[in-house]
Structure formats: structure tokens, C-alpha cells
Scaffold this motif. Structure first.
Motif, PDB file in Angstrom:
ATOM      1  N   VAL A   7      46.451  34.277  26.969  1.00  0.00           N
ATOM      2  CA  VAL A   7      45.364  35.265  27.282  1.00  0.00           C
ATOM      3  C   VAL A   7      46.030  35.922  28.662  1.00  0.00           C
ATOM      4  O   VAL A   7      46.387  35.361  29.721  1.00  0.00           O
ATOM      5  CB  VAL A   7      44.205  34.573  27.301  1.00  0.00           C
ATOM      6  CG1 VAL A   7      43.966  33.915  28.677  1.00  0.00           C
ATOM      7  CG2 VAL A   7      43.078  36.137  27.579  1.00  0.00           C
ATOM      8  N   PHE A  44      32.536  37.217  24.916  1.00  0.00           N
ATOM      9  CA  PHE A  44      33.048  36.954  26.464  1.00  0.00           C
ATOM     10  C   PHE A  44      32.826  38.250  27.234  1.00  0.00           C
ATOM     11  O   PHE A  44      32.397  38.416  28.343  1.00  0.00           O
ATOM     12  CB  PHE A  44      34.478  36.664  26.426  1.00  0.00           C
ATOM     13  CG  PHE A  44      35.151  36.594  27.950  1.00  0.00           C
ATOM     14  CD1 PHE A  44      34.807  35.746  28.717  1.00  0.00           C
ATOM     15  CD2 PHE A  44      35.943  37.612  28.452  1.00  0.00           C
ATOM     16  CE1 PHE A  44      35.413  35.686  29.857  1.00  0.00           C
ATOM     17  CE2 PHE A  44      36.539  37.573  29.538  1.00  0.00           C
ATOM     18  CZ  PHE A  44      36.412  36.503  30.404  1.00  0.00           C
ATOM     19  N   LYS A  45      33.098  39.414  26.467  1.00  0.00           N
ATOM     20  CA  LYS A  45      32.972  40.801  26.982  1.00  0.00           C
ATOM     21  C   LYS A  45      31.550  40.605  27.528  1.00  0.00           C
ATOM     22  O   LYS A  45      31.219  41.356  28.663  1.00  0.00           O
ATOM     23  CB  LYS A  45      33.382  41.995  25.998  1.00  0.00           C
ATOM     24  CG  LYS A  45      32.935  43.124  26.335  1.00  0.00           C
ATOM     25  CD  LYS A  45      33.391  44.225  24.999  1.00  0.00           C
ATOM     26  CE  LYS A  45      32.890  45.659  25.352  1.00  0.00           C
ATOM     27  NZ  LYS A  45      33.388  46.171  26.318  1.00  0.00           N
ATOM     28  N   PHE A  93      31.900  28.426  28.724  1.00  0.00           N
ATOM     29  CA  PHE A  93      32.197  29.124  27.524  1.00  0.00           C
ATOM     30  C   PHE A  93      30.956  28.842  26.418  1.00  0.00           C
ATOM     31  O   PHE A  93      30.263  29.776  25.757  1.00  0.00           O
ATOM     32  CB  PHE A  93      33.340  28.883  26.708  1.00  0.00           C
ATOM     33  CG  PHE A  93      34.478  29.743  27.334  1.00  0.00           C
ATOM     34  CD1 PHE A  93      34.321  30.462  28.298  1.00  0.00           C
ATOM     35  CD2 PHE A  93      35.787  29.638  26.736  1.00  0.00           C
ATOM     36  CE1 PHE A  93      35.414  31.088  29.016  1.00  0.00           C
ATOM     37  CE2 PHE A  93      36.842  30.164  27.216  1.00  0.00           C
ATOM     38  CZ  PHE A  93      36.673  31.156  28.264  1.00  0.00           C
ATOM     39  N   VAL A 124      41.611  42.421  28.068  1.00  0.00           N
ATOM     40  CA  VAL A 124      41.993  40.947  27.826  1.00  0.00           C
ATOM     41  C   VAL A 124      42.669  40.777  26.560  1.00  0.00           C
ATOM     42  O   VAL A 124      41.932  41.263  25.488  1.00  0.00           O
ATOM     43  CB  VAL A 124      40.907  40.273  27.737  1.00  0.00           C
ATOM     44  CG1 VAL A 124      40.911  38.647  27.616  1.00  0.00           C
ATOM     45  CG2 VAL A 124      39.964  40.270  29.105  1.00  0.00           C
ATOM     46  N   PHE A 135      45.558  39.517  31.267  1.00  0.00           N
ATOM     47  CA  PHE A 135      44.512  40.334  31.718  1.00  0.00           C
ATOM     48  C   PHE A 135      45.420  41.816  32.371  1.00  0.00           C
ATOM     49  O   PHE A 135      46.370  41.462  33.221  1.00  0.00           O
ATOM     50  CB  PHE A 135      43.955  39.741  33.042  1.00  0.00           C
ATOM     51  CG  PHE A 135      43.152  38.391  32.427  1.00  0.00           C
ATOM     52  CD1 PHE A 135      41.968  38.440  31.936  1.00  0.00           C
ATOM     53  CD2 PHE A 135      43.849  37.413  32.512  1.00  0.00           C
ATOM     54  CE1 PHE A 135      41.244  37.509  31.403  1.00  0.00           C
ATOM     55  CE2 PHE A 135      43.276  36.101  31.873  1.00  0.00           C
ATOM     56  CZ  PHE A 135      41.972  35.980  31.615  1.00  0.00           C
ATOM     57  N   HIS A 180      35.971  34.808  35.258  1.00  0.00           N
ATOM     58  CA  HIS A 180      35.125  34.319  34.245  1.00  0.00           C
ATOM     59  C   HIS A 180      36.069  33.252  33.392  1.00  0.00           C
ATOM     60  O   HIS A 180      35.362  32.330  32.846  1.00  0.00           O
ATOM     61  CB  HIS A 180      34.277  35.311  33.606  1.00  0.00           C
ATOM     62  CG  HIS A 180      33.152  35.823  34.376  1.00  0.00           C
ATOM     63  ND1 HIS A 180      31.767  35.139  34.284  1.00  0.00           N
ATOM     64  CD2 HIS A 180      32.797  37.061  35.072  1.00  0.00           C
ATOM     65  CE1 HIS A 180      31.079  35.661  34.897  1.00  0.00           C
ATOM     66  NE2 HIS A 180      31.726  36.995  35.524  1.00  0.00           N
ATOM     67  N   TRP A 181      37.131  34.004  33.141  1.00  0.00           N
ATOM     68  CA  TRP A 181      37.825  33.211  31.969  1.00  0.00           C
ATOM     69  C   TRP A 181      38.277  31.690  32.457  1.00  0.00           C
ATOM     70  O   TRP A 181      38.357  31.143  31.515  1.00  0.00           O
ATOM     71  CB  TRP A 181      39.031  33.946  31.661  1.00  0.00           C
ATOM     72  CG  TRP A 181      39.796  33.438  30.624  1.00  0.00           C
ATOM     73  CD1 TRP A 181      40.747  32.574  30.462  1.00  0.00           C
ATOM     74  CD2 TRP A 181      39.592  33.727  29.129  1.00  0.00           C
ATOM     75  NE1 TRP A 181      41.122  32.321  29.310  1.00  0.00           N
ATOM     76  CE2 TRP A 181      40.635  32.881  28.312  1.00  0.00           C
ATOM     77  CE3 TRP A 181      38.839  34.683  28.334  1.00  0.00           C
ATOM     78  CZ2 TRP A 181      40.398  32.974  26.649  1.00  0.00           C
ATOM     79  CZ3 TRP A 181      38.769  34.526  26.989  1.00  0.00           C
ATOM     80  CH2 TRP A 181      39.640  33.673  26.370  1.00  0.00           C
ATOM     81  N   TYR A 189      39.249  37.777  35.053  1.00  0.00           N
ATOM     82  CA  TYR A 189      39.997  36.535  35.264  1.00  0.00           C
ATOM     83  C   TYR A 189      39.078  35.340  35.633  1.00  0.00           C
ATOM     84  O   TYR A 189      39.269  34.235  35.235  1.00  0.00           O
ATOM     85  CB  TYR A 189      41.009  36.778  36.190  1.00  0.00           C
ATOM     86  CG  TYR A 189      42.162  35.574  36.311  1.00  0.00           C
ATOM     87  CD1 TYR A 189      42.887  35.203  35.453  1.00  0.00           C
ATOM     88  CD2 TYR A 189      41.747  34.706  37.269  1.00  0.00           C
ATOM     89  CE1 TYR A 189      43.748  34.357  35.682  1.00  0.00           C
ATOM     90  CE2 TYR A 189      42.747  33.749  37.405  1.00  0.00           C
ATOM     91  CZ  TYR A 189      43.498  33.328  36.720  1.00  0.00           C
ATOM     92  OH  TYR A 189      44.303  32.320  36.725  1.00  0.00           O
ATOM     93  N   LEU A 237      44.443  38.376  23.849  1.00  0.00           N
ATOM     94  CA  LEU A 237      44.693  37.018  23.540  1.00  0.00           C
ATOM     95  C   LEU A 237      45.529  36.736  22.230  1.00  0.00           C
ATOM     96  O   LEU A 237      45.472  37.772  21.451  1.00  0.00           O
ATOM     97  CB  LEU A 237      43.351  36.624  22.939  1.00  0.00           C
ATOM     98  CG  LEU A 237      43.100  35.090  22.595  1.00  0.00           C
ATOM     99  CD1 LEU A 237      43.408  34.152  23.671  1.00  0.00           C
ATOM    100  CD2 LEU A 237      41.874  34.797  21.944  1.00  0.00           C
ATOM    101  N   LEU A 280      35.735  36.570  21.618  1.00  0.00           N
ATOM    102  CA  LEU A 280      36.295  37.858  22.683  1.00  0.00           C
ATOM    103  C   LEU A 280      35.077  38.839  23.044  1.00  0.00           C
ATOM    104  O   LEU A 280      34.776  39.161  24.262  1.00  0.00           O
ATOM    105  CB  LEU A 280      37.444  38.644  22.129  1.00  0.00           C
ATOM    106  CG  LEU A 280      38.759  37.888  22.638  1.00  0.00           C
ATOM    107  CD1 LEU A 280      39.913  38.598  21.875  1.00  0.00           C
ATOM    108  CD2 LEU A 280      38.901  37.521  23.955  1.00  0.00           C
ATOM    109  N   CYS A 320      36.148  28.100  31.872  1.00  0.00           N
ATOM    110  CA  CYS A 320      36.098  27.836  30.682  1.00  0.00           C
ATOM    111  C   CYS A 320      35.018  26.805  30.233  1.00  0.00           C
ATOM    112  O   CYS A 320      34.339  27.037  29.070  1.00  0.00           O
ATOM    113  CB  CYS A 320      37.474  27.189  29.959  1.00  0.00           C
ATOM    114  SG  CYS A 320      38.042  25.853  30.467  1.00  0.00           S
TER     115      CYS A 320
END
Length: 145
Positions: free
Chosen positions: A87, A132-133, A27, A99, A89, A20-21, A18, A101, A129, A24
Motif C-alpha cells: 500500500v 477505511f476512507k 481494522f 491510498v 500513500f 490509521h493504516w 498513514y 493498494l 478501502l 491495522c
């Protein structure tokens, strides 16, 4: 209007994923589809993204935040594509977070309709995604497995 739903399981604890998300503005460092993000204030940001139809700029407004659980936003109604999303979690276990979306996309331009119909938008979401992972798992160190 199209709907895209994708998910990914990240080998990291929920609070870390969370965290990290919600940063943004980071990103563009690891998501190939995001060129830049400028956080202009609480709940407001300006984005530049690369899609199958080319470079696109939009302003996003956060419409809902449930700390550690969900973030929703509205990407505005500007052409060529209007979108909004959420999104969420989900705790899988102490070292794994799902995660999920969901995007609502309303293309206005012909190329935007074509990109959506051919699955290019969905592919970009899947790739981002997965970017991101990988970023989160690299950042979480040896516990990522």
C-alpha cells in the motif's frame, strides 16, 4: 496468479491517513471484511478475514516500511490463497491523500479460483478501502469536509 490494484482518495492529510493504516489492529472496528487482527510483534500479525469463500486465517509479515510512503507484506503461502501486497500513500494536497493498494493473489482451492474469477475478491478490496476512507474521514473531524 491474479493482481488487484485499487485506490481511494481520503479527505485527510497524508500523515494522518498513514497513521490509521499502520494501526491495522483497529481494522475490525470498521472494515467489514476483517474479523480480527492480532499484532504479535514488530512486523508480524495474525489475521482472520471473511471472503466470498468463507472465513480465512493467515499470518502476515511486513517486508518493507518506508515511513509515510509505503508498507509491503507477505500473507504467507498457506492454502487456500497465497497473497502479498503493498500500500502506498500519495500527497494530493494538504487535505487529500491517495491510498493505492496492490495485491498479488494466488488461489489454490477451487472456490478461491472461482471467487477471484467472478470478481468477489476485487469487490471485497474496494469495499474495505472505502470502509477505511470513511473511518479516517470521520476520525479527522470537521476538516474532512
Amino acid at each position: 496468479m491474479g493482481r488487484i490494484e485499487e485506490s481511494v482518495e481520503v479527505s485527510a492529510p497524508l500523515d494522518e491517513v498513514y497513521g490509521h493504516w499502520v494501526r491495522c489492529e483497529d481494522f475490525p472496528r470498521f472494515m467489514r471484511g476483517v474479523v480480527s487482527v492480532d499484532v504479535s510483534g514488530p512486523g508480524s500479525s495474525s489475521w482472520v478475514v471473511e471472503t466470498a469463500g468463507g472465513r480465512r486465517e493467515f499470518k502476515a509479515v511486513t517486508t518493507e516500511v518506508v515511513e509515510g510512503e509505503r508498507v509491503a507484506w507477505d500473507g504467507g503461502g498457506t492454502a487456500p490463497v497465497r497473497h502479498s501486497g503493498v500500500v502506498t500513500f500519495h500527497h494530493v494536497d494538504d487535505r487529500t491523500t491517495r491510498v493505492m493498494l496492490q495485491l498479488e493473489i494466488e488461489p489454490h482451492a477451487l472456490w478461491a479460483h472461482l471467487a477471484e474469477a467472478l470478481g468477489f475478491v476485487d469487490r471485497r478490496v474496494i469495499d474495505d478501502l472505502n470502509d477505511f476512507k470513511r473511518h479516517v474521514e470521520r476520525s479527522s473531524g470537521p476538516a474532512a469536509g
